[in-house]
Enzyme design. Structure first.
Site, PDB file in Angstrom:
ATOM      1  N   ASP A  48       0.845  -1.201   0.000  1.00  0.00           N
ATOM      2  CA  ASP A  48       0.000   0.000   0.000  1.00  0.00           C
ATOM      3  C   ASP A  48       0.882   1.254   0.000  1.00  0.00           C
ATOM      4  OD1 ASP A  48       0.872  -0.114   2.607  1.00  0.00           O
ATOM      5  OD2 ASP A  48      -1.120  -0.008   3.530  1.00  0.00           O
ATOM      6  N   GLU A 186       9.470  -4.687  10.417  1.00  0.00           N
ATOM      7  CA  GLU A 186       9.874  -3.397   9.848  1.00  0.00           C
ATOM      8  C   GLU A 186      10.506  -2.515  10.921  1.00  0.00           C
ATOM      9  OE1 GLU A 186       6.944  -1.368   7.450  1.00  0.00           O
ATOM     10  OE2 GLU A 186       8.134   0.469   7.355  1.00  0.00           O
TER      11      GLU A 186
END
Ligand code: KIV
Length: 286
Positions: A48, A186
């Site tokens: 996204d 992440e």
């Protein structure tokens, strides 16, 4: 198209077992995905992050399911043998398990991806289970989770304190226990990421989580030097497409202004035998 055999979740599990690192990149369009497959990429993520990298939004929150599906379709067509992951956008899975299954299903049914990714740890375990029950491969995503970065106080690395590292480890275990077959970390310290990668039996991949994971992910727009707004610390730029493309465009503008483009070799002349007829034709209009 490359002659690589189709990657599946089994290929990725085998790579972890044999210590072969997984190379993973985002892609949002047909040409980029074709280059990635030809380059030997193992996985592609239609992230996204396309909100920032393709549409110029400030973040990922405005991205819709329909946008994700269109980009996944293009990537799938270009990279039939690469393991393609579709990224579930904000509000496609947050409301209910039913919504999550319906939207995850669209990624497979309409775009033919191999897996879906969604952000969150313990709090989305029921979503992960529901999607798995529909027969879909799930990739978890914890650490810096951009869709909920407001709750994290911004785009900040996670797991840098004992309390935060503990929460990450517990989330990772919960995700594996729920049945997810891949996990992305992440912006996490390498020592925490390495511990999680060794502890879990599923492939644990890193974007900004150091060298001890089972593979690496980068955003293609960062790797090729196309995204200009900011560059996170974990990015390695392999070329500067922005410079190359801008220079090419400047040269084109200069050629057009100077009348040096197009040249003879860029023209479609009339067939030789038709030349006298054309002269007659122009006379008709004089
Ligand atoms: O959307 C995306 O590209 C991602 C990465 C930042 C992990 O989710």
């Amino acid at each position: 198209m490359s002659d690589k055999r189709k990657h599946s979740i089994l290929t990725l599990q085998k790579m972890k077992a044999e210590g072969e690192k997984v190379a993973w990149l985002t892609a949002y369009d047909y040409p980029t995905a074709a280059f990635a497959e030809a380059a030997g990429m193992d996985m592609l993520l239609v992230g996204d992050s396309l909100g920032m990298c393709v549409y110029g939004y400030e973040g990922t929150v405005p991205v819709t399911m329909d946008q994700c599906i269109v980009h996944c379709e293009a990537v799938r067509r270009a990279a039939p043998n690469t393991f393609v992951v579709g990224d579930m956008p904000f509000m496609s899975y947050q409301i209910s398990d039913e919504d999550a299954v319906k939207n995850a299903g669209r990624f497979l049914k309409e775009a033919g991806v191999d897996a879906i990714k969604l952000e969150g740890g313990k709090r989305i375990v029921s979503r992960i289970r529901a999607i798995l029950d529909a027969g879909i491969v799930v990739c978890g995503h914890i650490g810096l989770t951009p869709q909920s970065s407001g709750q994290l106080g911004g785009h900040k690395a996670q797991g840098r304190t004992i309390a935060s590292a503990r929460a990450l480890i517990e989330d990772a275990l919960a995700i594996e226990e729920a049945g997810a077959q891949l996990l992305l970390l992440e912006a996490v310290p390498p020592e925490v990421a390495g511990f999680i990668a060794r502890k879990l039996s599923i492939p644990v991949l890193s974007i900004g989580a150091g060298y001890e994971c089972d593979g690496q992910l980068l955003i293609v727009s960062d790797l090729i030097g196309q995204f200009q707004a900011f560059t996170p610390k974990f990015v390695k730029k392999y070329c500067n497409v922005a410079e190359v493309v801008t220079d090419a465009m400047k040269a084109y503008v200069a050629d057009v202004k100077a009348g040096t483009f197009p040249a003879e070799e860029h023209c479609y002349h009339m067939l030789k035998a038709e030349a006298p007829g054309f002269e007659e034709l122009t006379k008709e209009f004089e």
